[in-house]
Design an enzyme around this catalytic site. Structure first.
Site, PDB file in Angstrom:
ATOM      1  CG  ASN A  68      58.675 -16.624 -14.207  1.00 60.03           C
ATOM      2  OD1 ASN A  68      59.589 -17.379 -14.570  1.00 60.03           O
ATOM      3  ND2 ASN A  68      57.482 -16.630 -14.775  1.00 60.03           N
ATOM      4  NE  ARG A  69      64.159 -16.897  -7.277  1.00 60.53           N
ATOM      5  CZ  ARG A  69      64.129 -18.219  -7.531  1.00 60.53           C
ATOM      6  NH1 ARG A  69      62.991 -18.794  -7.902  1.00 60.53           N
ATOM      7  NH2 ARG A  69      65.206 -18.956  -7.417  1.00 60.53           N
TER       8      ARG A  69
END
Length: 228
Positions: A204-205
């Site tokens: 999710n970065r």
């Protein structure tokens, strides 16, 4: 009448906005880091080299800037590292060497994409001594030694034939097995790090970014966690 979207017929595989990889790898914890960045770099470099996932793990992007602050970048091969920093070799008449001559501040980037890792370095550059340069030059293949003489790096040449002709002349002068002198215009730079960031891709970065920062005493390091 509306303008037609020029990307309408584009293969979706070629759309940069749609290119995404989800990183699902273990993170890094500050408590697991080495006391100094070069030791930690050695750990990651060993993994990158021995796992066989990264093509040329010693390849690094070197970014420099001229006296007016205009940047330039290129990929070179790191040839040595130790507690004093990172070493690469080049023609001292090249663009990067000229820029380092007037502005010694430099950044390095090791882009180990298959491992979802990067190492980012900022520091200052200084030339290696001639003895160190000569010792490394002797380890280069014969053809690479000739290439260091044949190339007037970063200068404009009229054709590929001009470059190859220069190489052939040198090859005749210094055949295989004969010692090639070290070019006086060729040598190394050692990058003494001031910051070293270890970047690990996460889901999710929400990446892990742990950065070593040199303390004023020049002997110890502070570690900061940066937001992704």
């Amino acid at each position: 009448m509306t303008d037609r979207d020029p990307t309408a017929d584009r293969d979706p595989r070629l759309d940069p906005a749609a290119m995404r990889k989800q990183y699902r790898v273990a993170g890094i914890d500050a408590n697991d880091l080495a006391a100094d960045p070069m030791t930690q770099f050695g750990r990651w470099f060993e993994e990158a080299a021995l796992q066989g996932l990264v093509y040329e793990p010693n390849a690094m992007v070197v970014s420099t800037a001229d006296a007016e602050g205009r940047p330039s970048s290129r990929t070179v091969l790191m040839k040595h590292y130790d507690d004093q920093g990172f070493v690469f070799y080049t023609n001292y008449d090249s663009r990067k060497a000229r820029e380092l001559g007037v502005n010694p501040y430099v950044s390095l980037l090791f882009p180990w994409h298959p491992m979802a890792r990067q190492v980012l370095v900022t520091g200052t550059a200084r030339r290696t001594g001639r003895d160190e340069t000569a010792a490394y030059f002797r380890t280069r293949p014969h053809g690479s030694q000739l290439g260091a003489w044949a190339s007037t790096q970063s200068s404009v040449i009229h054709s590929r034939a001009e470059l190859e002709s220069s190489y052939e002349e040198l090859s005749a002068r210094y055949p295989e097995g004969e010692q090639v002198p070290v070019p006086p215009h060729w040598g190394g730079f050692r990058i003494a790090p001031q910051t070293v960031e270890f970047w690990q891709g996460r889901e999710n970065r929400l990446h892990d970014r742990l950065r070593y920062v040199a303390e004023p005493d020049g002997m110890t390091w502070r570690v900061d966690r940066l937001s992704p």
